[in-house]
Write an enzyme that holds these catalytic residues in place. Sequence first.
Site, PDB file in Angstrom:
ATOM      1  N   ARG A  88       0.842  -1.202   0.000  1.00  0.00           N
ATOM      2  CA  ARG A  88       0.000   0.000   0.000  1.00  0.00           C
ATOM      3  C   ARG A  88       0.871   1.244   0.000  1.00  0.00           C
ATOM      4  O   ARG A  88       1.765   1.396   0.824  1.00  0.00           O
ATOM      5  CB  ARG A  88      -0.920  -0.008   1.222  1.00  0.00           C
ATOM      6  CG  ARG A  88      -1.651   1.294   1.508  1.00  0.00           C
ATOM      7  CD  ARG A  88      -2.877   1.443   0.623  1.00  0.00           C
ATOM      8  NE  ARG A  88      -3.494   2.758   0.746  1.00  0.00           N
ATOM      9  CZ  ARG A  88      -4.514   3.043   1.542  1.00  0.00           C
ATOM     10  NH1 ARG A  88      -5.030   2.115   2.306  1.00  0.00           N
ATOM     11  NH2 ARG A  88      -5.023   4.249   1.564  1.00  0.00           N
ATOM     12  N   ARG A  97      -5.606   1.458  -4.854  1.00  0.00           N
ATOM     13  CA  ARG A  97      -4.816   0.881  -3.757  1.00  0.00           C
ATOM     14  C   ARG A  97      -4.771  -0.632  -3.834  1.00  0.00           C
ATOM     15  O   ARG A  97      -5.717  -1.259  -4.295  1.00  0.00           O
ATOM     16  CB  ARG A  97      -5.340   1.341  -2.409  1.00  0.00           C
ATOM     17  CG  ARG A  97      -6.795   1.043  -2.200  1.00  0.00           C
ATOM     18  CD  ARG A  97      -7.424   1.879  -1.144  1.00  0.00           C
ATOM     19  NE  ARG A  97      -7.537   3.237  -1.628  1.00  0.00           N
ATOM     20  CZ  ARG A  97      -8.004   4.244  -0.932  1.00  0.00           C
ATOM     21  NH1 ARG A  97      -8.420   4.054   0.288  1.00  0.00           N
ATOM     22  NH2 ARG A  97      -8.070   5.442  -1.431  1.00  0.00           N
ATOM     23  N   ASP A 100      -6.804  -1.701   1.377  1.00  0.00           N
ATOM     24  CA  ASP A 100      -7.288  -0.663   2.270  1.00  0.00           C
ATOM     25  C   ASP A 100      -8.023  -1.352   3.407  1.00  0.00           C
ATOM     26  O   ASP A 100      -8.980  -2.095   3.165  1.00  0.00           O
ATOM     27  CB  ASP A 100      -8.215   0.283   1.512  1.00  0.00           C
ATOM     28  CG  ASP A 100      -8.650   1.479   2.334  1.00  0.00           C
ATOM     29  OD1 ASP A 100      -7.935   1.864   3.279  1.00  0.00           O
ATOM     30  OD2 ASP A 100      -9.711   2.051   2.020  1.00  0.00           O
ATOM     31  N   ASP A 102      -9.926  -0.436   6.914  1.00  0.00           N
ATOM     32  CA  ASP A 102     -10.472   0.644   7.738  1.00  0.00           C
ATOM     33  C   ASP A 102     -11.119   0.074   8.985  1.00  0.00           C
ATOM     34  O   ASP A 102     -11.999  -0.795   8.893  1.00  0.00           O
ATOM     35  CB  ASP A 102     -11.519   1.446   6.971  1.00  0.00           C
ATOM     36  CG  ASP A 102     -10.920   2.331   5.900  1.00  0.00           C
ATOM     37  OD1 ASP A 102      -9.766   2.758   6.064  1.00  0.00           O
ATOM     38  OD2 ASP A 102     -11.611   2.599   4.901  1.00  0.00           O
TER      39      ASP A 102
END
Length: 182
Positions: A88, A97, A100, A102
């Site tokens: 990344r 990307r 990712d 989160d």
Amino acid sequence: MTLSSWSVAVALGGNLPPLPGRLVTAARALAQLALPASFRCSPLFRTAPVGGPPGQPPYCNAVVLLATTLTPEELLAALQALEAAAGRERLQPWGPRTLDLDLLWHGSQRRHSPQLVLPHPRLLERSFVLAPLAALDPQLVPPGQPGPGPGRCVADLLAALLPRLPDPPPERLPPPPGWPGL
């Protein structure tokens, strides 16, 4: 399902090859951070990019629910290490990307720092988060909703959001080899 059942939610996504293999690797790594018998992984969904530069390829997205002994900050560091291991690079906001991850929520924890905001400030606005959550448990009530009371379930939030989106709805994908989902 109550939040006490699943103290942590993490969104997984990416739109640069090799997908979905990279997401399989990330999901399996997240399972290692979970307490025994506390890991659940949604199906994968294909979604349109949100924001960022035009012409990006579609994303693959999923959500995992788990319980962990890690603090929010420790878990964030682990997520960022997994992203770095996947190559990344943070070159532009909402750009393409490799991976990712989160942190959507961590129990009832609240954070508002430059490094971490909990619950995630846009989780209720993202079909690529709500669709995988609804696939896991349509009656799950995520935190961070305005007003008093427990809020709306993910199925209702998704149903209200989809008509407002300019892009097609998330498309559920068949599970790839090794996927730890449903």
